[in-house]
Design a protein around this motif. Structure first.
Motif, PDB file in Angstrom:
ATOM      1  N   TYR A 225      86.429 114.987  48.802  1.00 53.79           N
ATOM      2  CA  TYR A 225      85.725 114.725  50.060  1.00 53.79           C
ATOM      3  C   TYR A 225      85.628 115.976  50.926  1.00 53.79           C
ATOM      4  O   TYR A 225      84.619 116.202  51.595  1.00 53.79           O
TER       5      TYR A 225
ATOM      6  N   SER B  47      82.964 118.110  49.296  1.00 52.16           N
ATOM      7  CA  SER B  47      81.660 117.482  49.518  1.00 52.16           C
ATOM      8  C   SER B  47      81.176 117.672  50.948  1.00 52.16           C
ATOM      9  O   SER B  47      79.989 117.930  51.178  1.00 52.16           O
ATOM     10  N   LEU B  48      82.085 117.545  51.899  1.00 54.97           N
ATOM     11  CA  LEU B  48      81.717 117.785  53.298  1.00 54.97           C
ATOM     12  C   LEU B  48      81.276 119.229  53.501  1.00 54.97           C
ATOM     13  O   LEU B  48      80.268 119.492  54.172  1.00 54.97           O
TER      14      LEU B  48
ATOM     15  N   ASP C  28      91.153 112.967  45.547  1.00 55.90           N
ATOM     16  CA  ASP C  28      90.098 112.367  46.368  1.00 55.90           C
ATOM     17  C   ASP C  28      89.903 113.135  47.663  1.00 55.90           C
ATOM     18  O   ASP C  28      88.765 113.363  48.088  1.00 55.90           O
ATOM     19  N   ALA C  29      90.991 113.535  48.289  1.00 57.40           N
ATOM     20  CA  ALA C  29      90.886 114.299  49.535  1.00 57.40           C
ATOM     21  C   ALA C  29      90.202 115.640  49.284  1.00 57.40           C
ATOM     22  O   ALA C  29      89.357 116.075  50.078  1.00 57.40           O
TER      23      ALA C  29
END
Length: 188
Positions: free
Chosen positions: A8, A11-12, A4-5
């Motif tokens: 993200y 994605s950022l 998940d990290a």
């Protein structure tokens, strides 16, 4: 938790690269940001098991299409576009709002599936993509091909315009050159 990290973080980075593509005043920086966005997208696709799409994105878009974009940016004179930037920005914002509104409406009425990342079948990714692309989405595939063809014709038309202030290659002058007029680096 680590996956998940990573998602993200990628994605950022993709959001930052995409904003840099849209907001950069320099076309070469926009293209380099677009290359970064493609690489980040391919890493995201690798993380969900779409190896074929990830490699195709790198080889086709980053390898070939971005080289053509850079060539086109260096060939055309974009100084005349800066005077019309407010009109283009307004058209882009209207398009963004329209697409966002349509996506919200489609999501509200259940046209878009809730889980778009669920596996389609147990067969290979390449076979699944081929079957779905040419059987279920054949018409849309043809529309995209026509859009790309029209973009190619428009790019050729932009490069083909003659500018009175630009320097052009004179083939006749090159063919009529004499050996005495050439620069030699080594004398025999």
């Amino acid at each position: 938790m680590m996956v998940d990290a990573l998602f993200y973080l990628l994605s950022l980075g993709l959001i930052v690269a995409s904003l840099s593509v849209a907001l950069s005043p320099y076309p070469v920086r926009s293209i380099l940001s677009l290359i970064g966005a493609f690489v980040l997208t391919s890493v995201l696709w690798l993380s969900i098991g779409a190896e074929f799409l990830a490699l195709a994105l790198i080889f086709v878009y980053v390898g070939a299409v971005m080289a053509l974009f850079l060539f086109i940016v260096f060939m055309i004179n974009i100084d005349h576009l800066k005077s019309h930037i407010s009109r283009y920005m307004m058209m882009g914002m209207i398009s963004l709002l329209l697409v966002s509104f349509l996506m919200i409406i489609w999501r509200a009425y259940g046209v878009l599936p809730n889980n778009m990342l669920a596996p389609i079948t147990d067969s290979s990714n390449t076979r699944t993509i081929g079957v779905r692309l040419f059987q279920e989405y054949g018409l849309e595939f043809e529309y995209i091909a026509m859009i790309l063809l029209s973009a190619m014709v428009a790019a050729i038309a932009l490069v083909g315009k003659r500018d009175s202030q630009a320097k052009y290659q004179n083939i006749r002058q090159q063919m009529d050159r004499r050996e005495e007029d050439c620069i030699t680096w080594m004398k025999p």
